[in-house]
Design a protein around this motif. Structure first.
Motif, short mmCIF file in Angstrom:
data_model
loop_
_atom_site.label_atom_id
_atom_site.label_comp_id
_atom_site.label_asym_id
_atom_site.label_seq_id
_atom_site.Cartn_x
_atom_site.Cartn_y
_atom_site.Cartn_z
N GLU A 74 0.73 -1.19 -0.07
CA GLU A 74 -0.06 0.10 0.01
C GLU A 74 0.87 1.12 -0.02
OE1 GLU A 74 -3.27 0.71 1.98
OE2 GLU A 74 -4.37 -0.83 1.20
N ARG A 75 1.89 1.23 0.62
CA ARG A 75 3.01 2.15 0.69
C ARG A 75 3.91 2.43 -0.40
NH1 ARG A 75 3.28 -0.07 5.70
NH2 ARG A 75 5.33 -0.81 5.44
N PHE A 76 3.95 1.46 -1.46
CA PHE A 76 4.59 1.80 -2.76
C PHE A 76 3.69 2.58 -3.39
CE2 PHE A 76 5.21 0.05 -7.39
CZ PHE A 76 6.34 0.45 -7.15
N GLU A 77 4.69 3.73 -3.90
CA GLU A 77 4.01 4.90 -4.51
C GLU A 77 4.48 4.72 -5.86
OE1 GLU A 77 5.62 8.30 -2.33
OE2 GLU A 77 4.61 7.68 -0.70
N GLY A 78 5.29 4.13 -6.40
CA GLY A 78 5.66 4.06 -7.94
C GLY A 78 6.60 4.96 -8.27
N ASN A 79 7.48 5.58 -7.10
CA ASN A 79 8.34 6.54 -7.60
C ASN A 79 9.61 6.05 -7.95
OD1 ASN A 79 6.64 8.77 -6.25
ND2 ASN A 79 7.69 8.57 -4.46
N ALA A 80 9.83 4.71 -7.76
CA ALA A 80 10.77 3.66 -8.42
C ALA A 80 10.11 2.57 -9.17
CB ALA A 80 11.67 3.22 -7.28
N GLN A 81 10.61 1.90 -9.95
CA GLN A 81 10.22 0.76 -10.68
C GLN A 81 9.94 -0.13 -9.44
OE1 GLN A 81 12.98 -0.91 -13.26
NE2 GLN A 81 13.02 0.84 -14.73
N PHE A 82 8.87 -1.29 -9.78
CA PHE A 82 8.69 -2.07 -8.74
C PHE A 82 9.76 -3.06 -8.28
CE2 PHE A 82 6.98 -6.37 -7.54
CZ PHE A 82 6.07 -5.98 -6.53
N SER A 83 10.41 -3.34 -9.46
CA SER A 83 11.58 -4.12 -9.07
C SER A 83 12.73 -3.70 -8.19
CB SER A 83 12.17 -4.68 -10.55
OG SER A 83 12.76 -3.76 -11.03
N THR A 84 12.92 -2.38 -8.40
CA THR A 84 13.86 -1.61 -7.28
C THR A 84 13.20 -1.68 -5.80
OG1 THR A 84 14.65 -0.19 -9.23
CG2 THR A 84 15.02 0.38 -6.95
N TRP A 85 11.95 -1.62 -6.02
CA TRP A 85 11.25 -1.30 -4.47
C TRP A 85 11.53 -2.79 -3.80
CZ3 TRP A 85 6.51 -3.84 -3.31
CH2 TRP A 85 6.04 -3.50 -2.04
N LEU A 136 26.12 -8.29 -8.74
CA LEU A 136 25.63 -9.42 -9.68
C LEU A 136 24.65 -9.05 -10.37
CD1 LEU A 136 26.97 -12.53 -7.75
CD2 LEU A 136 28.34 -11.35 -9.30
N GLU A 137 23.79 -8.33 -9.90
CA GLU A 137 22.67 -8.20 -10.58
C GLU A 137 22.71 -6.84 -11.62
OE1 GLU A 137 18.98 -9.28 -10.62
OE2 GLU A 137 20.61 -10.92 -9.96
N GLY A 138 24.07 -6.42 -11.75
CA GLY A 138 24.25 -5.31 -12.65
C GLY A 138 24.05 -4.11 -12.15
N GLN A 139 23.66 -3.74 -10.97
CA GLN A 139 23.43 -2.57 -10.42
C GLN A 139 24.86 -1.59 -10.50
OE1 GLN A 139 20.64 -2.09 -7.35
NE2 GLN A 139 19.00 -3.61 -8.32
N SER A 140 24.33 -0.39 -10.58
CA SER A 140 25.51 0.57 -10.59
C SER A 140 25.80 0.92 -8.98
CB SER A 140 25.29 1.85 -11.38
OG SER A 140 24.16 2.63 -10.45
N HIS A 141 27.09 1.66 -8.63
CA HIS A 141 27.15 1.97 -7.21
C HIS A 141 26.21 2.94 -6.88
CE1 HIS A 141 31.39 1.16 -8.67
NE2 HIS A 141 31.15 0.38 -7.71
N LYS A 142 25.65 3.60 -7.74
CA LYS A 142 24.40 4.56 -7.04
C LYS A 142 23.18 3.89 -7.01
CE LYS A 142 21.71 8.69 -8.97
NZ LYS A 142 21.63 9.52 -9.74
N GLU A 143 22.95 2.90 -7.81
CA GLU A 143 21.49 2.15 -7.61
C GLU A 143 21.89 1.24 -6.22
OE1 GLU A 143 20.08 1.15 -11.82
OE2 GLU A 143 21.81 0.16 -11.29
#
Length: 167
Positions: free
Chosen positions: A49-60, A126-133
């Motif tokens: 319910e608190r997922f606002e969609g500001n980020a992708q669902f997968s990131t959340w 390993l998921e390929g995320q950047s340092h920022k992510e």
């Protein structure tokens, strides 16, 4: 139009690989992995319910999954055996499927030697995320993520050398 529950189940199904990867990083047997997956799905549903969609669902989903795994890991206080780490994960594509399976299994066993934050760092790397992510997912700065990831990689190299699993 999908109702909230159907939408949630559709998104979980679409991104179920995250659940399996996180559980495999933190638990070393099927029963514990299944328990962790159930706990992650429960926490995802409770916070949906608190997922606002500001980020992708997968990131959340990564963030909730990792936070749940860290908390679950603390609760369980599992005793982990000492395993070894295989060097050169990038070579996995060059080997036959039996050897690849063996290397991946040994890799996951080795990850159990890392602490909970190091596991999260390696997983996101390993998921390929950047340092920022990585920083965003762990709630730390990009610079801190870079430093912690480099230290974790160095630790894995030490494990490799200590247990004699260099190629």
């Amino acid at each position: 139009m999908l109702n909230k529950q159907q939408e949630f189940l559709h998104l979980i199904e679409k991104h179920k690989g995250i659940l399996h990867k996180v559980s495999k990083m933190y638990m070393d047997n099927d029963e514990d992995r299944n328990d962790l997956i159930q706990e992650i799905v429960l926490q995802l549903w409770k916070s949906y319910e608190r997922f606002e969609g500001n980020a992708q669902f997968s990131t959340w989903m990564y963030r909730v999954s990792l936070n749940t795994a860290l908390t679950y890991f603390k609760k369980e206080k599992k005793k982990t055996d000492k395993y070894t780490f295989l060097d050169n994960l990038d070579r996995i594509d060059e080997v036959d499927s039996n050897e690849k399976e063996t290397q991946l299994e040994l890799f996951y066993k080795a990850v159990h030697e890392l602490n909970k934050v190091e596991k999260a760092l390696i997983f996101l790397f390993l998921e390929g995320q950047s340092h920022k992510e990585i920083g965003q997912n762990l709630g730390i700065t990009e610079g801190n993520a870079r430093v912690k990831l480099n230290r974790t990689k160095d630790k894995l190299q030490t494990i490799i050398k200590t247990y004699g699993y260099e190629f």
